[in-house]
Design a protein around this motif. Structure first.
Motif, PDB file in Angstrom:
ATOM      1  N   SER A 103     -10.641  12.512  -1.915  1.00  0.00           N
ATOM      2  CA  SER A 103      -9.609  11.781  -2.653  1.00  0.00           C
ATOM      3  C   SER A 103      -8.614  11.091  -1.726  1.00  0.00           C
ATOM      4  CB  SER A 103      -8.872  12.731  -3.594  1.00  0.00           C
ATOM      5  OG  SER A 103      -8.243  13.761  -2.859  1.00  0.00           O
ATOM      6  N   THR A 104      -8.470  11.540  -0.497  1.00  0.00           N
ATOM      7  CA  THR A 104      -7.528  10.902   0.431  1.00  0.00           C
ATOM      8  C   THR A 104      -8.139   9.717   1.163  1.00  0.00           C
ATOM      9  OG1 THR A 104      -8.128  12.483   2.144  1.00  0.00           O
ATOM     10  CG2 THR A 104      -6.185  12.993   0.844  1.00  0.00           C
TER      11      THR A 104
ATOM     12  N   PHE B 226       0.837  -1.193   0.000  1.00  0.00           N
ATOM     13  CA  PHE B 226       0.000   0.000   0.000  1.00  0.00           C
ATOM     14  C   PHE B 226       0.875   1.247   0.000  1.00  0.00           C
ATOM     15  CE2 PHE B 226      -2.764  -3.222   1.917  1.00  0.00           C
ATOM     16  CZ  PHE B 226      -3.895  -3.073   1.148  1.00  0.00           C
ATOM     17  N   SER B 227       1.584   1.492  -1.091  1.00  0.00           N
ATOM     18  CA  SER B 227       2.448   2.669  -1.188  1.00  0.00           C
ATOM     19  C   SER B 227       1.616   3.938  -1.009  1.00  0.00           C
ATOM     20  CB  SER B 227       3.138   2.718  -2.553  1.00  0.00           C
ATOM     21  OG  SER B 227       4.009   1.631  -2.673  1.00  0.00           O
TER      22      SER B 227
ATOM     23  N   LYS C  31      -0.152  13.420  -1.754  1.00  0.00           N
ATOM     24  CA  LYS C  31      -0.826  13.275  -0.463  1.00  0.00           C
ATOM     25  C   LYS C  31      -1.069  11.801  -0.211  1.00  0.00           C
ATOM     26  CE  LYS C  31      -2.924  17.699  -0.092  1.00  0.00           C
ATOM     27  NZ  LYS C  31      -4.047  18.545  -0.043  1.00  0.00           N
ATOM     28  N   GLY C  32      -0.916  11.401   1.032  1.00  0.00           N
ATOM     29  CA  GLY C  32      -1.165  10.013   1.392  1.00  0.00           C
ATOM     30  C   GLY C  32      -2.654   9.732   1.382  1.00  0.00           C
TER      31      GLY C  32
ATOM     32  N   CYS D 200      -2.550  17.464   6.627  1.00  0.00           N
ATOM     33  CA  CYS D 200      -2.212  16.203   5.974  1.00  0.00           C
ATOM     34  C   CYS D 200      -0.732  16.263   5.610  1.00  0.00           C
ATOM     35  CB  CYS D 200      -3.039  16.156   4.723  1.00  0.00           C
ATOM     36  SG  CYS D 200      -3.666  14.691   4.094  1.00  0.00           S
ATOM     37  N   PRO D 201       0.077  15.327   6.083  1.00  0.00           N
ATOM     38  CA  PRO D 201       1.491  15.377   5.725  1.00  0.00           C
ATOM     39  C   PRO D 201       1.676  15.155   4.228  1.00  0.00           C
ATOM     40  CG  PRO D 201       0.998  13.385   6.955  1.00  0.00           C
ATOM     41  CD  PRO D 201      -0.252  14.196   6.932  1.00  0.00           C
ATOM     42  N   GLU D 202       2.660  15.834   3.654  1.00  0.00           N
ATOM     43  CA  GLU D 202       2.953  15.649   2.232  1.00  0.00           C
ATOM     44  C   GLU D 202       3.650  14.317   2.042  1.00  0.00           C
ATOM     45  OE1 GLU D 202       5.566  17.679  -1.284  1.00  0.00           O
ATOM     46  OE2 GLU D 202       4.530  19.000   0.117  1.00  0.00           O
TER      47      GLU D 202
END
Length: 100
Positions: free
Chosen positions: A82-83, A37-38, A69-70, A55-57
């Motif tokens: 989308s996240t 799950f990259s 974005k993760g 949200c961390p980059e």
């Protein structure tokens, strides 16, 4: 009960009830990449931070497309963002059942 909860926060709060750090995100990304799950950060336990726009980059590539974005695995009760990657409802084929 209130005293018990208060004691739990005092004893475990600094380690388990703190905000995630960049090192935490890197560790989660590495673990989840090993699982296939990259770019996945975690489950939606961090939903409040996402909703606030924190949200961390994260930079990764899937099928030749770059993402910055993760993403988080979620179920149907969460909004269409989308996240948030949701499972397939009522999967019929074996491959889709395995994904779900």
């Amino acid at each position: 009960m209130y005293s018990f909860y208060k004691a739990v926060v005092v004893v475990f709060g600094p380690e388990y009830l703190r905000e995630s750090t960049a090192a935490d995100s890197e560790r989660l990304l590495a673990i989840n990449a090993e699982r296939g799950f990259s770019g996945m950060l975690d489950s939606v336990d961090l939903f409040a931070r996402i909703a606030e726009g924190h949200c961390p980059e994260v930079n990764f590539e899937i099928n030749g497309h770059q993402y910055n974005k993760g993403y988080y695995l979620a179920d149907g009760i969460y909004p269409e963002w989308s996240t948030l990657v949701k499972t397939i409802p009522n999967p019929q084929e074996e491959k889709r059942q395995m994904f779900s």
